[in-house]
Enzyme design. Sequence first.
Site, PDB file in Angstrom:
ATOM      1  N   HIS A  48     -12.388   2.571  -4.171  1.00 56.44           N
ATOM      2  CA  HIS A  48     -11.889   2.819  -2.714  1.00 56.44           C
ATOM      3  C   HIS A  48     -12.904   3.654  -2.111  1.00 56.44           C
ATOM      4  O   HIS A  48     -13.336   4.930  -2.828  1.00 56.44           O
ATOM      5  CB  HIS A  48     -10.571   3.673  -3.150  1.00 56.44           C
ATOM      6  N   HIS A  95     -15.144   4.759   1.641  1.00 55.36           N
ATOM      7  CA  HIS A  95     -15.274   4.490   3.460  1.00 55.36           C
ATOM      8  C   HIS A  95     -16.813   4.318   3.645  1.00 55.36           C
ATOM      9  O   HIS A  95     -17.248   5.475   3.846  1.00 55.36           O
ATOM     10  CB  HIS A  95     -14.634   5.204   4.047  1.00 55.36           C
ATOM     11  N   GLN A 134      -7.734   2.359  10.946  1.00 54.26           N
ATOM     12  CA  GLN A 134      -7.818   3.764  10.806  1.00 54.26           C
ATOM     13  C   GLN A 134      -7.109   4.663  11.752  1.00 54.26           C
ATOM     14  O   GLN A 134      -6.253   5.395  11.141  1.00 54.26           O
ATOM     15  CB  GLN A 134      -9.212   4.251  10.731  1.00 54.26           C
ATOM     16  N   HIS A 151      -3.739   2.226   2.721  1.00 54.13           N
ATOM     17  CA  HIS A 151      -3.468   3.558   2.470  1.00 54.13           C
ATOM     18  C   HIS A 151      -2.109   3.893   2.774  1.00 54.13           C
ATOM     19  O   HIS A 151      -1.567   4.012   3.644  1.00 54.13           O
ATOM     20  CB  HIS A 151      -4.569   4.350   3.844  1.00 54.13           C
ATOM     21  N   GLU A 204      -0.139   8.519   2.230  1.00 49.77           N
ATOM     22  CA  GLU A 204      -0.960   9.660   2.006  1.00 49.77           C
ATOM     23  C   GLU A 204      -0.881  11.060   2.502  1.00 49.77           C
ATOM     24  O   GLU A 204      -1.154  11.614   3.632  1.00 49.77           O
ATOM     25  CB  GLU A 204      -2.581   9.325   2.401  1.00 49.77           C
ATOM     26  N   ASP A 229     -13.759   7.488  -2.446  1.00 45.26           N
ATOM     27  CA  ASP A 229     -13.193   7.770  -0.938  1.00 45.26           C
ATOM     28  C   ASP A 229     -14.315   8.325   0.028  1.00 45.26           C
ATOM     29  O   ASP A 229     -14.593   7.638   0.905  1.00 45.26           O
ATOM     30  CB  ASP A 229     -12.092   8.863  -1.238  1.00 45.26           C
TER      31      ASP A 229
END
Length: 418
Positions: free
Chosen positions: A54, A56, A150, A208, A211, A307
């Site tokens: 995971h 970005h 996002q 996601h 979270e 991440d």
Amino acid sequence: MIKFINANIYRNSEATEILVKDGVIQQMGTDLPSADEEIDLKDRLIVPPYVDSHLHLDYVYTGGGADAKNASGTLFEGIARWHDVKKTQSFADAKQRMLKGIQEEVSKGVQYIRTHIDVCDPDLTGLKAMLELREELKDNVTIQIVAFPQEGMYAYKGAVELMEEALKMGADCVGGIPHFEWAYEFGQDSVRKTVELALKYDKLIDVHCDETDDPQSRHVQLLNALVMIEDIGARSTASHTCSFGSADDAYAFRMMGLFEQSGMNFIALPTENAYLQGRQDTYPKRRGLTRVKEFWENGINISFGQDSINDPWYPAGNGNMMNILDNGIHLSQTMSLPQLDVCLDFITFNGAKTLNIEDQYGIEVGKAANFLVLNADTPFEAVRQRADVLASVRNGKYLFKKPEPSYEIELDVFRATK
Ligand SMILES: [Zn+2]
């Protein structure tokens, strides 16, 4: 033919030698036939390459600008800052930053990356750059792309259409962010849409999910139920699920039974969520992690990811999976002696299972000769010493190799210094 000798192979007590031809493992065992080239691994621990399940990559190295300043240190301000930062992103800039991020990870032993890419951008700039890099680098690093909304599948106008476009262009997985939608029902709709798109385009799922510290955020329940009905649990992943660390036990124990049934994968992001979560707590302050220990002990697959590498959510991050493992096992208290012998699974085999690449991953006959040489001789010592990666081998060739650390002046604690 190349023969690697004196290998101390993680989770394989039988073989000490690996015979490689044309990049593929031909034989493993002891006293194998001789080869043109012989490489002595000096009893170092050999592990399959690290998997960052995971990350970005479109956000890497954007954390330093004035636009990126996240004063509250929360997830939600991070998203708002990224909204500003991405407006000025060019294709060339995105591609150059992504390449640097990939290099930083590969230089620390990662060979498999699942990256989320924000598709809340009418030009899909980040996605286009990532698709090019995935192809250009595929021999040396395996990259999976998640089409990730996002700014919300419904909170961002047109996100669903952009996700479909991204999936048609070649993204591997469908993402989602239900806890960020403006109403719980929109979050539930987004989970349904994620599963619908995965079935329509035959893609994997990585959401996601929850979270947040809000124990009422329970989108994982619907995600798990839908993938179980469709029998795609093993192809699906819930990332973060921080709220599950705050949920009450009656709900949690009921859900863990259902997670076992579905076979869905989980990913915890130890450094980032320890940093972002618990921001509204005074004390006691929550750790931010999902129930890693309970998942692991109940056979529910869970891996760790980096991440963020220096982005508006988290200023640090450098692709060092040993550091992620170190933080993860402390925060989740998975450090009994037997657990320390196998916890490297969090950043190797468990991640490979999440990525659905088990058919190509691992040090086995018939698979590509991909592995790392760690500066330790047992799994326990590797974790205790936070062992460095001395070499990364891909298709039987070195991606990099470095000497063991040496001293100009060796330590002698009795040396007269005064
Ligand atoms: Zn993420």
